[in-house]
Motif scaffolding. Sequence first.
Motif, mmCIF file in Angstrom:
data_model
loop_
_atom_site.group_PDB
_atom_site.id
_atom_site.type_symbol
_atom_site.label_atom_id
_atom_site.label_comp_id
_atom_site.label_asym_id
_atom_site.label_seq_id
_atom_site.Cartn_x
_atom_site.Cartn_y
_atom_site.Cartn_z
ATOM 1 N N MET A 15 0.842 -1.196 0.000
ATOM 2 C CA MET A 15 0.000 0.000 0.000
ATOM 3 C C MET A 15 0.875 1.243 0.000
ATOM 4 S SD MET A 15 -3.046 -1.011 2.678
ATOM 5 C CE MET A 15 -3.982 0.451 2.224
ATOM 6 N N ALA A 16 0.362 2.289 -0.626
ATOM 7 C CA ALA A 16 1.103 3.547 -0.705
ATOM 8 C C ALA A 16 0.225 4.669 -0.172
ATOM 9 C CB ALA A 16 1.518 3.840 -2.138
ATOM 10 N N GLU A 17 0.868 5.729 0.300
ATOM 11 C CA GLU A 17 0.164 6.848 0.895
ATOM 12 C C GLU A 17 0.041 7.990 -0.100
ATOM 13 O OE1 GLU A 17 0.976 10.055 4.481
ATOM 14 O OE2 GLU A 17 1.639 7.982 4.730
ATOM 15 N N CYS A 18 -1.149 8.551 -0.201
ATOM 16 C CA CYS A 18 -1.388 9.681 -1.103
ATOM 17 C C CYS A 18 -0.653 10.902 -0.578
ATOM 18 C CB CYS A 18 -2.888 9.957 -1.215
ATOM 19 S SG CYS A 18 -3.288 11.425 -2.203
ATOM 20 N N ASP A 19 0.121 11.560 -1.442
ATOM 21 C CA ASP A 19 0.877 12.737 -1.031
ATOM 22 C C ASP A 19 -0.006 13.958 -0.830
ATOM 23 O OD1 ASP A 19 3.541 11.682 -3.158
ATOM 24 O OD2 ASP A 19 3.472 11.630 -0.971
ATOM 25 N N ALA A 20 -1.271 13.889 -1.263
ATOM 26 C CA ALA A 20 -2.171 15.028 -1.126
ATOM 27 C C ALA A 20 -3.009 14.951 0.142
ATOM 28 C CB ALA A 20 -3.081 15.134 -2.347
ATOM 29 N N CYS A 21 -3.573 13.773 0.429
ATOM 30 C CA CYS A 21 -4.486 13.650 1.569
ATOM 31 C C CYS A 21 -4.035 12.624 2.593
ATOM 32 C CB CYS A 21 -5.893 13.311 1.084
ATOM 33 S SG CYS A 21 -6.023 11.681 0.283
ATOM 34 N N GLY A 22 -3.027 11.830 2.295
ATOM 35 C CA GLY A 22 -2.535 10.842 3.232
ATOM 36 C C GLY A 22 -3.276 9.518 3.205
ATOM 37 N N LYS A 23 -4.268 9.392 2.336
ATOM 38 C CA LYS A 23 -5.033 8.144 2.236
ATOM 39 C C LYS A 23 -4.146 7.040 1.683
ATOM 40 C CE LYS A 23 -9.169 6.230 0.002
ATOM 41 N NZ LYS A 23 -10.297 6.524 -0.924
ATOM 42 N N ARG A 24 -4.298 5.817 2.211
ATOM 43 C CA ARG A 24 -3.499 4.689 1.764
ATOM 44 C C ARG A 24 -4.317 3.808 0.829
ATOM 45 N NH1 ARG A 24 1.151 4.195 4.416
ATOM 46 N NH2 ARG A 24 1.390 2.018 3.791
ATOM 47 N N GLU A 25 -3.731 3.448 -0.322
ATOM 48 C CA GLU A 25 -4.433 2.657 -1.311
ATOM 49 C C GLU A 25 -3.541 1.520 -1.813
ATOM 50 O OE1 GLU A 25 -7.823 5.449 -3.357
ATOM 51 O OE2 GLU A 25 -6.238 4.578 -4.572
ATOM 52 N N ASN A 26 -4.197 0.439 -2.211
ATOM 53 C CA ASN A 26 -3.460 -0.707 -2.736
ATOM 54 C C ASN A 26 -2.935 -0.462 -4.143
ATOM 55 O OD1 ASN A 26 -3.787 -2.437 -0.502
ATOM 56 N ND2 ASN A 26 -5.887 -2.879 -1.111
ATOM 57 N N MET A 27 -3.694 0.326 -4.924
ATOM 58 C CA MET A 27 -3.300 0.606 -6.309
ATOM 59 C C MET A 27 -3.212 2.121 -6.504
ATOM 60 S SD MET A 27 -5.546 -2.242 -8.369
ATOM 61 C CE MET A 27 -4.700 -1.836 -9.914
ATOM 62 N N PRO A 28 -2.120 2.723 -6.047
ATOM 63 C CA PRO A 28 -1.981 4.173 -6.150
ATOM 64 C C PRO A 28 -1.672 4.613 -7.583
ATOM 65 C CG PRO A 28 0.026 3.230 -5.316
ATOM 66 C CD PRO A 28 -0.955 2.098 -5.426
ATOM 67 N N TYR A 29 -1.806 5.896 -7.820
ATOM 68 C CA TYR A 29 -1.501 6.480 -9.121
ATOM 69 C C TYR A 29 -0.231 7.303 -8.996
ATOM 70 C CZ TYR A 29 -6.338 5.272 -10.261
ATOM 71 O OH TYR A 29 -7.512 4.604 -10.461
ATOM 72 N N GLN A 30 0.657 7.167 -9.973
ATOM 73 C CA GLN A 30 1.910 7.915 -9.995
ATOM 74 C C GLN A 30 1.817 8.984 -11.077
ATOM 75 O OE1 GLN A 30 4.414 6.660 -7.873
ATOM 76 N NE2 GLN A 30 5.615 8.507 -8.150
ATOM 77 N N CYS A 31 1.896 10.243 -10.683
ATOM 78 C CA CYS A 31 1.831 11.337 -11.658
ATOM 79 C C CYS A 31 3.142 11.391 -12.432
ATOM 80 C CB CYS A 31 1.567 12.662 -10.946
ATOM 81 S SG CYS A 31 1.495 14.077 -12.072
ATOM 82 N N ARG A 32 3.063 11.316 -13.743
ATOM 83 C CA ARG A 32 4.294 11.300 -14.538
ATOM 84 C C ARG A 32 4.895 12.684 -14.710
ATOM 85 N NH1 ARG A 32 3.630 12.452 -20.068
ATOM 86 N NH2 ARG A 32 1.494 12.921 -20.717
ATOM 87 N N HIS A 33 4.210 13.708 -14.228
ATOM 88 C CA HIS A 33 4.727 15.069 -14.360
ATOM 89 C C HIS A 33 5.465 15.536 -13.106
ATOM 90 C CE1 HIS A 33 2.597 15.600 -18.156
ATOM 91 N NE2 HIS A 33 1.538 15.046 -17.577
ATOM 92 N N CYS A 34 4.908 15.244 -11.921
ATOM 93 C CA CYS A 34 5.581 15.667 -10.689
ATOM 94 C C CYS A 34 6.219 14.505 -9.948
ATOM 95 C CB CYS A 34 4.608 16.412 -9.768
ATOM 96 S SG CYS A 34 3.265 15.393 -9.118
ATOM 97 N N GLY A 35 5.864 13.250 -10.345
ATOM 98 C CA GLY A 35 6.500 12.079 -9.764
ATOM 99 C C GLY A 35 5.964 11.647 -8.418
ATOM 100 N N GLU A 36 4.919 12.321 -7.887
ATOM 101 C CA GLU A 36 4.401 11.963 -6.583
ATOM 102 C C GLU A 36 3.255 10.958 -6.708
ATOM 103 O OE1 GLU A 36 3.675 15.173 -3.951
ATOM 104 O OE2 GLU A 36 5.702 15.961 -4.114
ATOM 105 N N THR A 37 2.842 10.419 -5.570
ATOM 106 C CA THR A 37 1.856 9.341 -5.532
ATOM 107 C C THR A 37 0.528 9.859 -5.006
ATOM 108 O OG1 THR A 37 3.650 7.773 -5.099
ATOM 109 C CG2 THR A 37 1.395 7.028 -4.636
ATOM 110 N N PHE A 38 -0.581 9.430 -5.647
ATOM 111 C CA PHE A 38 -1.894 9.944 -5.262
ATOM 112 C C PHE A 38 -2.955 8.853 -5.269
ATOM 113 C CE2 PHE A 38 -0.482 14.232 -5.241
ATOM 114 C CZ PHE A 38 0.447 14.345 -6.266
ATOM 115 N N CYS A 39 -4.026 9.101 -4.540
ATOM 116 C CA CYS A 39 -5.177 8.216 -4.542
ATOM 117 C C CYS A 39 -6.030 8.534 -5.761
ATOM 118 C CB CYS A 39 -5.996 8.400 -3.258
ATOM 119 S SG CYS A 39 -6.689 10.065 -3.065
ATOM 120 N N SER A 40 -7.118 7.784 -5.937
ATOM 121 C CA SER A 40 -7.968 7.986 -7.111
ATOM 122 C C SER A 40 -8.594 9.370 -7.127
ATOM 123 C CB SER A 40 -9.065 6.915 -7.136
ATOM 124 O OG SER A 40 -9.834 6.948 -5.940
#
Length: 316
Positions: free
Chosen positions: A1-26
């Motif tokens: 699981m990964a933590e969303c860099d915006a809200c801190g929510k943890r998800e099994n299938m996070p999204y990786q922004c290819r522009h800023c490189g950070e991890t986010f929830c849906s």
Amino acid sequence: MAECDACGKRENMPYQCRHCGETFCSEHRLPENHNCPGLDNWSDPGGVFDSGFDDSVVTEESSSASGRVREALGLGRPGGVMGYFRGNMTYVFLGLMWITFLFQIVLRATGQVGLERTIFVLQAQHPEYVWAWITSVFAHGGFGHIAANSFLVFFLGRIVEEYVGTRKFTALFVVSGALAGLAQISVPIAVSLIETGALPTVPTARVLGASGAGLAILGVLTALNPNMRVLLFFVVPVQLRILAGGIVVFSLVLIVSGVNLGLANVAHLVGLGIGLLYGQRVKGQRRIPNQIQIGLGGRGPGGPGGPGGPGGRGPF
């Protein structure tokens, strides 16, 4: 699981922004939903990525004192002043290290060694100098000391920053460096408290330098990919697990034997340990390179970019 860099929510299938490189929830995966710095680079005059929020809300916030400060620093919008630091904290830390070192040289040249120690050196007899918990991370004892740490941070820091994100990398660097230094001076403090019931009155342990933070970076990479090879000067391939293991054995031997080489062995072990633990926590978020070339003439990490965007990313 990964933590969303915006809200801190943890998800099994996070999204990786290819522009800023950070991890986010849906919920925050779209660039406009996490204030992606890339929006500024895309030049969006038509408002294609407009979030649809009521302008009155923005106006009301901007009219407040905190809103004006945030807007001046560019905290609430991409491309602001603070946008230059996103993705570039590796270089910011390197700059702070060398600026601090130059200031130390000035203090030494003017005979103010005592002032230098008070500001930049973490001392066992003065643990209450809380500013030194942080300033000591950026200060160094000599040119060889800062050169070695700069070498480590420059080549490895960028990879970790891209992997975990700028905010978490910043926390990792500062916290691991401070804790490593505090661990180094904790032993003589504990001995003095047990024997005399008071803090040391004579210099028993002093520590400064980014070694703890640099080894934390090494520890993160070792946990993420222990078989990653470091090509020292493009000739000698060394796996990170062997390099990290060698550091542990070397430090323990010096500690047990009591041999004093002027190295902060406890700080090195603590920094490396913090990195290994944190690396295990964030492992599996994205792919990392299998090989790093370190040496003169090599192509290292890409240079810092413009507002809100990481620099060009050369091969590692």
